[in-house]
Design a protein around this motif. Structure first.
Motif, mmCIF file in Angstrom:
data_model
loop_
_atom_site.group_PDB
_atom_site.id
_atom_site.type_symbol
_atom_site.label_atom_id
_atom_site.label_comp_id
_atom_site.label_asym_id
_atom_site.label_seq_id
_atom_site.Cartn_x
_atom_site.Cartn_y
_atom_site.Cartn_z
ATOM 1 N N LEU A 30 6.683 -30.137 -53.855
ATOM 2 C CA LEU A 30 5.848 -31.168 -54.650
ATOM 3 C C LEU A 30 5.053 -30.693 -55.895
ATOM 4 C CD1 LEU A 30 4.537 -33.334 -51.813
ATOM 5 C CD2 LEU A 30 6.215 -33.554 -53.860
ATOM 6 N N LEU A 31 5.278 -29.311 -55.361
ATOM 7 C CA LEU A 31 4.528 -28.927 -56.966
ATOM 8 C C LEU A 31 4.828 -29.583 -58.034
ATOM 9 C CD1 LEU A 31 1.660 -26.914 -56.414
ATOM 10 C CD2 LEU A 31 3.408 -25.085 -57.213
ATOM 11 N N PRO A 32 5.246 -29.241 -58.896
ATOM 12 C CA PRO A 32 6.174 -29.504 -60.088
ATOM 13 C C PRO A 32 5.682 -30.768 -60.364
ATOM 14 C CG PRO A 32 7.731 -28.739 -59.402
ATOM 15 C CD PRO A 32 7.222 -28.789 -58.102
ATOM 16 N N SER A 33 5.694 -31.564 -59.460
ATOM 17 C CA SER A 33 5.510 -33.185 -59.292
ATOM 18 C C SER A 33 4.248 -33.434 -59.779
ATOM 19 C CB SER A 33 5.669 -34.087 -58.501
ATOM 20 O OG SER A 33 6.809 -34.606 -58.228
ATOM 21 N N TRP A 34 3.119 -32.492 -58.357
ATOM 22 C CA TRP A 34 1.546 -33.180 -58.860
ATOM 23 C C TRP A 34 1.244 -32.346 -61.087
ATOM 24 C CZ3 TRP A 34 0.008 -31.486 -53.379
ATOM 25 C CH2 TRP A 34 0.217 -32.020 -52.530
ATOM 26 N N ILE A 35 1.618 -31.412 -60.319
ATOM 27 C CA ILE A 35 1.736 -30.616 -61.732
ATOM 28 C C ILE A 35 1.399 -31.634 -62.921
ATOM 29 C CG2 ILE A 35 2.092 -28.855 -63.538
ATOM 30 C CD1 ILE A 35 2.022 -26.625 -61.705
ATOM 31 N N LEU A 36 2.969 -32.276 -63.049
ATOM 32 C CA LEU A 36 2.898 -33.273 -64.505
ATOM 33 C C LEU A 36 2.098 -34.333 -63.993
ATOM 34 C CD1 LEU A 36 6.461 -33.135 -64.250
ATOM 35 C CD2 LEU A 36 5.633 -32.672 -66.076
ATOM 36 N N LEU A 37 1.649 -35.024 -62.577
ATOM 37 C CA LEU A 37 1.123 -35.933 -62.609
ATOM 38 C C LEU A 37 -0.584 -35.780 -63.078
ATOM 39 C CD1 LEU A 37 1.106 -37.431 -58.979
ATOM 40 C CD2 LEU A 37 1.403 -38.946 -61.045
ATOM 41 N N LEU A 38 -0.754 -34.093 -62.341
ATOM 42 C CA LEU A 38 -2.395 -33.957 -63.087
ATOM 43 C C LEU A 38 -2.515 -34.182 -64.865
ATOM 44 C CD1 LEU A 38 -4.102 -32.758 -60.931
ATOM 45 C CD2 LEU A 38 -3.740 -30.485 -62.039
ATOM 46 N N ILE A 39 -1.714 -33.406 -65.352
ATOM 47 C CA ILE A 39 -1.811 -32.936 -67.193
ATOM 48 C C ILE A 39 -1.395 -34.575 -67.528
ATOM 49 C CG2 ILE A 39 -0.324 -32.070 -68.710
ATOM 50 C CD1 ILE A 39 0.390 -30.200 -67.197
ATOM 51 N N TYR A 95 2.134 -39.233 -45.682
ATOM 52 C CA TYR A 95 2.427 -37.912 -46.143
ATOM 53 C C TYR A 95 3.624 -37.730 -46.759
ATOM 54 C CZ TYR A 95 3.768 -33.846 -46.715
ATOM 55 O OH TYR A 95 4.402 -32.511 -46.656
ATOM 56 N N LYS A 96 4.441 -38.730 -46.140
ATOM 57 C CA LYS A 96 5.910 -38.802 -46.739
ATOM 58 C C LYS A 96 5.880 -40.129 -48.008
ATOM 59 C CE LYS A 96 8.793 -38.106 -42.837
ATOM 60 N NZ LYS A 96 9.367 -39.268 -41.517
ATOM 61 N N LYS A 97 4.417 -41.531 -47.830
ATOM 62 C CA LYS A 97 4.423 -42.056 -48.664
ATOM 63 C C LYS A 97 4.295 -41.486 -50.181
ATOM 64 C CE LYS A 97 5.333 -46.138 -47.644
ATOM 65 N NZ LYS A 97 4.887 -46.664 -46.673
ATOM 66 N N LEU A 98 3.649 -40.723 -50.236
ATOM 67 C CA LEU A 98 2.379 -39.698 -51.556
ATOM 68 C C LEU A 98 3.570 -38.863 -51.595
ATOM 69 C CD1 LEU A 98 0.091 -39.558 -52.419
ATOM 70 C CD2 LEU A 98 -0.463 -37.478 -51.231
ATOM 71 N N ALA A 99 4.526 -38.174 -51.007
ATOM 72 C CA ALA A 99 5.336 -37.173 -51.596
ATOM 73 C C ALA A 99 6.407 -38.511 -52.153
ATOM 74 C CB ALA A 99 5.807 -36.797 -50.478
ATOM 75 N N ALA A 100 6.673 -39.338 -51.463
ATOM 76 C CA ALA A 100 7.791 -40.395 -52.309
ATOM 77 C C ALA A 100 7.345 -40.606 -54.041
ATOM 78 C CB ALA A 100 8.164 -41.374 -51.316
ATOM 79 N N ILE A 101 6.135 -41.254 -53.826
ATOM 80 C CA ILE A 101 5.708 -41.448 -54.577
ATOM 81 C C ILE A 101 5.264 -40.458 -55.976
ATOM 82 C CG2 ILE A 101 3.887 -42.634 -55.916
ATOM 83 C CD1 ILE A 101 3.228 -44.210 -53.017
ATOM 84 N N SER A 102 4.830 -38.376 -55.238
ATOM 85 C CA SER A 102 4.270 -38.476 -56.487
ATOM 86 C C SER A 102 5.269 -38.048 -57.594
ATOM 87 C CB SER A 102 3.533 -36.975 -55.808
ATOM 88 O OG SER A 102 4.173 -37.006 -55.059
ATOM 89 N N VAL A 103 7.268 -37.821 -56.179
ATOM 90 C CA VAL A 103 7.527 -36.761 -56.860
ATOM 91 C C VAL A 103 8.458 -38.736 -57.934
ATOM 92 C CG1 VAL A 103 10.890 -37.515 -56.359
ATOM 93 C CG2 VAL A 103 9.008 -35.687 -55.213
ATOM 94 N N ILE A 104 8.537 -39.624 -57.609
ATOM 95 C CA ILE A 104 9.153 -40.367 -58.290
ATOM 96 C C ILE A 104 7.974 -40.746 -59.522
ATOM 97 C CG2 ILE A 104 9.150 -43.126 -58.400
ATOM 98 C CD1 ILE A 104 9.993 -43.102 -55.175
ATOM 99 N N ALA A 105 6.611 -40.892 -59.374
ATOM 100 C CA ALA A 105 6.526 -41.179 -60.575
ATOM 101 C C ALA A 105 6.400 -38.970 -61.645
ATOM 102 C CB ALA A 105 4.395 -40.808 -60.730
ATOM 103 N N GLY A 106 6.319 -38.604 -61.231
ATOM 104 C CA GLY A 106 6.400 -37.089 -61.503
ATOM 105 C C GLY A 106 8.015 -37.180 -62.530
ATOM 106 N N SER A 107 9.012 -37.646 -61.847
ATOM 107 C CA SER A 107 10.356 -37.752 -62.413
ATOM 108 C C SER A 107 10.157 -38.174 -63.727
ATOM 109 C CB SER A 107 11.475 -37.743 -61.490
ATOM 110 O OG SER A 107 11.291 -38.520 -61.336
ATOM 111 N N VAL A 108 9.927 -39.879 -63.299
ATOM 112 C CA VAL A 108 9.696 -40.409 -63.983
ATOM 113 C C VAL A 108 8.438 -39.830 -65.679
ATOM 114 C CG1 VAL A 108 8.663 -42.713 -65.154
ATOM 115 C CG2 VAL A 108 9.808 -42.531 -62.814
ATOM 116 N N LEU A 109 7.211 -39.340 -65.100
ATOM 117 C CA LEU A 109 7.118 -38.775 -66.185
ATOM 118 C C LEU A 109 7.627 -37.428 -67.322
ATOM 119 C CD1 LEU A 109 3.095 -38.653 -65.073
ATOM 120 C CD2 LEU A 109 3.963 -40.129 -66.882
ATOM 121 N N PHE A 110 8.280 -36.914 -66.070
ATOM 122 C CA PHE A 110 9.136 -35.184 -66.590
ATOM 123 C C PHE A 110 10.233 -36.365 -67.883
ATOM 124 C CE2 PHE A 110 11.848 -32.273 -66.542
ATOM 125 C CZ PHE A 110 11.261 -31.171 -66.889
#
Lengths: 310, 487
Positions: free
Chosen positions: A34-43, B33-48
Motif C-alpha cells: 500500500l505504501l506507494p499509494s499512500w505516498i502518492l496520496l500524501l503528496i 480495512y479492505k475498503k480503505l486499501a481498495a480506495i487508496s489503491v484506486i485513488a493512488g493509481s488514478v493520481l499516479f
C-alpha cells in the motif's frame, strides 16, 4: 487490523502465536504494497490540502509584488470575504443551486425514475436506462455545449418556439439559474437513479406483499416500508450528489461564466474568479476552504439526521 | 500549476474521504480495512496515472534546454494574432535563421481568452520548467509581472542598442515598471475611437463625417439611429466580464479619461475611488442600456461578442456606432477574418470626445504589446538577439502592415506604406491626446473590479451610484486603504 477475536479465543497458545506471526507478516506485506499509494496520496492529496490551509492565510498572488513577497496576513482573507457582498451572493446562489439541482432535482427525479422502472419489463428498463445514463456519461463540458446550443438565442429551443409562432427568449440571460439547474439535473439524474434502482431491487418483495396483505396502501408501503429500508442508500446518495454539485464548475462556467452579472456565480466560480481572474490566489484559497467546510457540514448534517431517526 | 491543482483538489478531495468514513460505521473493522486499501489503491493509481500524463504534457511544451533553441509564447486561436504568427513564420524566423543558422525558434502559442492568457502566462513564468524564452505581454501586465519577479530587466541590454531611441517616449513608459526599469520592447501600440457606419448615419439624417463634440452628441446620434433604423444596434461597447480588459479599456476608461477624473492620481500615487467622473461614466453606460441603445445583453456579455460585432454585424450594417480600437480595421483586409473590400467607404473612424468637450476636446486610450524575456528563461542572450532582430524598422513595419496596429517606432510611423493603411492617419492623430493605463502593479486587479461593476450596471443589478460604492469598496480592498483617495 487486529487478529480476529473468534479465532484467537478458540485456538491453543502455540498456534495462536504462529497465527499472530503470520498475521503480522501479512499486515507488513500489505502495508508494503500500500505504501506507494499512500505516498502518492500524501503528496497529491494531503499535501495540497495542508497547503490550502496555509495559503488561505497569506496574500499569495498570481502576479504583482505579492507574488514575490508572499506574507502571512492572518484572518484578513476571511474578514474580507465575509464583508464582500459578492461572497454572500455566491453562498446564496450555491445553496439555491444545490437545493434545486441536487437535492430536489436529481434525488427526487432519480428516485421517481427508479421507482417507476421497478419490476418493469427488462427491455423497457434497459431502453429508458440507456437514455437517462447517456446524460450522465456525457462529459460535463459537452453537456454545457449541448445546453448552450439548445438554449442559445438562435438555439434549438428558440427555433421550435418560432415555428410555433412564439417569441424567442434569451434563456441563458433571462433565466440563467434555471438553465444551469436544468442542465445539471439532466446531467446528474442517472447517478441517483442507478443508486436507487440498486437499493429498491434489494427490498425483498415478500415484505412489501406482507404489508399489502395487512392493508397498507401503495403510498404507505412506499413511505413506511420501502423508504426506511433504503435509508442508507438515500443518505449515501445525498452526500455524493451534494458534494458533486457543490463542486460543479465546468458546467456553469461554460454555460454562463457565472453571469450575467452574478446571477449564476456559485462558490466555485467565485473562487476561480478571485484566484485566476483577479489573481488573488490567497483569497481564492480561503474561499475554497469555506467550500470544503460547507461540504463537510452538510454531509455531517445528513448523517446526523439519519441517525436521529433510526 | 501546483497552486491551481492545490485549489482544485482541495475543493474536491473530501469526496472519497467521506465515502470511506460513511461506510466505516456500517461493518466490521476488517471490512473497512479492505475498503480503505481498495480506495487508496484506486485513488493512488488514478493520481499516479494523472501525474504521469501531466508530466508528459509539460515535457511536450518544454524547450530542449540547448543553447540554440528559444521558444516564444503569445496568444492565438480564433483569428487572434494571425498577423503576428504569419510574420514570425514567414518573415522574421527564416531571415533570422540566415544570420544564425543553428538557431531553432519554437512557437508555443496559448489558445485562450484574453483574460485567461494572462493567468496562464503568470503560471508559466512562475516555473523554470515551463517558462518560455520570449513572451508577448500586454503592456498593462508588464508592471505586474515585473513586480512579481517574472521578467528580466532589459536596461543593460538597451543601453547598447541604438534603435531604442527611435521608440516613441510615451510608449516606452508602458513597459517601465514601478522600479523604473524597462521590462519589454514594444512591438505595437494602438488608439481607440468611434467606428461608425456612414450609410446608416446618412439614412438617419446625421452629418457625415461625424465629429461628436461631447458625450451628449454620441447619445443624440444613437437615439436618432434607434428611431430611424429599428433593428440596427445604435451603439456597441464591450460591457461584460467575459470581454475582460476590452471592457475596462475600450469602454470604461475611454469614457472616464474624457472626464476630469482619471483612474489614478499619478502625483499622489493613489487610486481615485470616488469621483464625479466615475459616477458619470457609469451613468453613461447605464443610459445606453436603459434606453436600449446598446445590443442585447446575451450578445454583448459574451466573450466572443466583440468578434461577432466587428466580423459579422458591422459588415451587415447592423451596428451604427462602435467604440473600439484601430486594430478592428484589420478584420476587413483581404486576408483577414471578414474580408470586406468596401469597408472604408462605409465605415468612418471618429475621435472620442471628452465628456462636455473640455480640454483638447478629444481623448483616447493606448496600450500595446511588448516582447519580454522571462527571468526563468535559460537562453536570454539568443532571445535578446532575436528581439533586436525582429524590432528593426523594416521588420516592425512588416508586422504592422500585417496586423493593423500602430507602430511604437517614430520612424515606422512616417513610412508612406504605413500611412496608407486605412484609418491609420486618423488613428495616429488620436495618439496626440491619448492616455496610458496607470503602470501600477495593482492595475489588473482594479481592472477586474471595473469589468464586474460595468456588467452589473449593464444588467441593471446596480445603479450608477451603487456601482461607484461597490467600486470604491472593492478597489480599496484590493489596493489597500492607504492607496486610495476620493475626489
Amino acid at each position: 487490523m487486529d487478529a480476529n477475536p473468534v479465532i484467537s479465543t478458540s485456538t491453543s497458545v502455540d498456534s495462536k502465536s504462529s497465527l499472530h506471526k503470520r498475521k503480522n507478516k501479512k499486515l507488513l506485506s500489505s502495508l508494503l504494497f500500500l505504501l506507494p499509494s499512500w505516498i502518492l496520496l500524501l503528496i497529491f492529496f494531503i499535501g495540497p490540502i495542508l497547503l490550502t490551509f496555509y495559503f488561505a492565510f497569506t496574500n499569495l498572488s498570481l502576479t504583482g509584488s505579492e507574488a514575490q513577497a508572499t506574507q502571512f496576513v492572518g484572518f484578513s482573507n476571511f474578514v474580507n470575504m465575509f464583508q464582500d457582498p459578492n461572497f454572500r451572493i455566491s453562498v446564496i446562489k450555491t445553496i439555491l443551486y444545490l437545493l434545486f439541482s441536487a437535492i430536489i432535482g436529481q434525488q427526487v427525479l432519480g428516485f421517481i425514475l427508479a421507482l417507476l422502472m421497478k419490476e418493469k419489463n427488462p427491455a423497457f428498463r434497459r431502453v429508458i436506462g440507456i437514455i437517462v445514463i447517456a446524460g450522465w456519461v456525457t462529459p460535463e463540458i459537452v453537456v454545457a455545449f449541448c445546453w448552450v446550443a439548445f438554449l442559445n438565442d438562435s438555439g434549438t429551443l428558440n427555433m421550435i418556439l418560432q415555428h410555433m409562432g412564439l417569441k424567442p427568449v434569451a434563456w441563458l440571460f433571462a433565466f440563467p439559474m434555471t438553465s444551469v439547474i436544468i442542465a445539471n439535473i439532466w446531467h446528474g439524474t442517472a447517478f441517483s437513479m442507478l443508486v436507487f434502482q440498486a437499493a429498491l431491487d434489494d427490498v425483498p418483495k415478500s415484505i412489501e406483499e406482507a404489508a399489502v396483505v395487512d392493508g397498507a396502501s401503495r403510498f404507505q408501503v412506499l413511505y413506511r416500508i420501502v423508504l426506511p429500508m433504503i435509508k442508507g442508500s438515500v443518505v449515501t446518495n445525498m452526500i455524493l450528489v451534494t458534494l458533486q454539485t457543490l463542486g460543479v464548475f465546468t458546467l456553469i462556467y461554460a454555460m454562463t461564466g457565472g453571469g450575467p452579472g452574478t446571477s449564476t456565480q456559485t462558490l466555485p466560480i467565485f473562487m476561480y474568479n478571485q484566484a485566476f481572474v483577479n489573481y488573488q490566489l490567497g483569497y481564492g484559497t480561503a474561499i475554497s476552504l469555506i467550500l470544503l467546510l460547507i461540504g463537510v457540514l452538510v454531509s455531517l448534517l445528513y448523517l446526523k439526521s439519519m441517525k436521529v431517526k433510526v | 500549476m501546483f497552486f491551481e491543482s492545490a485549489i482544485i483538489i482541495a475543493s474536491r478531495s473530501y469526496i472519497p474521504f467521506y465515502f470511506s468514513k460513511f461506510e466505516e460505521g456500517v461493518d466490521m473493522k476488517v471490512k473497512s480495512y479492505k475498503k480503505l486499501a481498495a480506495i487508496s489503491v484506486i485513488a493512488g493509481s488514478v493520481l499516479f496515472s494523472s501525474a504521469c500524463s501531466d508530466a508528459n504534457s509539460t515535457s511536450g511544451n518544454k524547450k530542449s534546454g540547448d543553447n540554440n533553441t528559444i521558444s516564444i509564447t503569445y496568444r492565438d486561436g480564433g483569428g487572434t494574432n494571425k498577423g503576428l504568427t504569419d510574420w514570425l513564420n514567414k518573415d522574421v524566423i527564416p531571415e533570422f535563421k540566415k544570420e544564425h543558422p543553428k538557431a531553432n525558434i519554437k512557437l508555443s502559442p496559448i489558445s485562450a481568452s484574453e483574460g485567461d492568457y494572462f493567468a496562464k502566462v503568470a503560471l508559466m513564468l512562475k516555473s523554470g520548467q515551463s517558462a518560455p524564452d520570449i513572451v508577448t505581454e500586454d503592456t498593462f501586465m508588464v508592471n505586474s509581472d515585473a513586480s512579481a519577479g517574472y521578467l528580466e530587466p532589459l536596461d543593460d541590454k538597451l543601453k547598447n542598442w541604438d534603435e531604442w531611441s527611435h521608440y516613441i517616449e510615451n510608449v516606452k513608459n508602458g513597459v517601465k515598471a514601478q522600479d523604473g526599469k524597462i521590462y519589454g520592447v514594444p512591438f505595437n501600440t494602438d488608439s481607440r475611437g468611434l467606428w461608425y457606419n456612414k450609410e446608416l448615419f446618412k439614412k438617419a439624417g446625421l452629418s457625415v463625417p461625424w465629429e461628436p463634440k461631447s458625450w451628449g452628441d454620441i447619445l443624440t446620434a444613437a437615439r436618432t439611429i434607434k428611431k430611424k433604423s429599428p433593428g440596427v444596434i445604435p451603439m456597441w461597447m464591450n460591457s461584460g466580464k467575459a470581454t475582460g480588459e476590452a471592457t475596462s479599456m475600450q469602454t470604461f476608461e475611454m469614457l472616464l479619461y474624457g472626464t476630469k477624473d482619471p483612474l489614478y492620481d499619478e502625483e499622489k500615487q493613489k487610486w481615485i475611488v470616488n469621483s464625479q467622473g466615475l459616477l458619470d461614466t457609469y451613468s453613461f453606460i447605464d443610459t445606453i442600456y436603459k434606453e436600449k441603445l446598446g445590443p442585447g445583453l446575451s450578445q454583448v456579455l459574451n466573450g466572443q461578442g466583440g468578434t461577432v460585432a466587428y466580423t459579422q454585424l458591422f459588415p451587415k450594417g447592423k451596428i451604427a456606432i462602435g467604440l473600439d480600437g484601430i486594430w478592428q480595421a484589420g478584420n476587413y483586409r483581404k486576408d483577414g477574418p471578414a474580408p470586406w473590400p468596401d469597408a472604408f467607404k462605409t465605415l468612418g473612424y471618429a475621435a472620442m470626445p471628452t465628456q462636455n468637450g473640455e480640454g483638447p476636446g478629444k481623448t483616447s486610450m493606448s496600450g500595446g504589446w511588448a516582447f519580454s524575456i522571462p527571468k526563468k528563461s535559460d537562453n536570454k542572450d539568443l532571445s535578446w538577439e532575436f528581439i533586436k532582430f525582429i524590432s528593426t524598422k523594416e521588420n516592425n513595419l512588416k508586422l504592422l502592415l500585417k496586423e493593423n496596429n500602430l507602430s511604437p517606432r517614430e520612424d515606422v510611423s512616417k513610412e508612406p506604406e504605413y500611412l496608407n493603411l486605412p484609418m491609420f492617419k486618423e488613428a495616429s492623430e488620436f495618439l496626440e491626446n491619448t492616455h496610458f493605463r496607470p503602470s501600477v502593479d495593482k492595475y489588473p486587479s482594479v481592472s477586474t473590479v471595473i469589468q464586474s461593476t460595468v456588467e452589473d450596471v449593464v444588467t441593471g443589478k446596480l445603479s450608477p451610484k451603487q456601482a461607484v460604492e461597490i467600486y470604491q469598496k472593492n478597489v480599496t480592498r484590493v489596493v489597500g486603504e492607504d492607496k486610495v483617495i476620493e475626489r
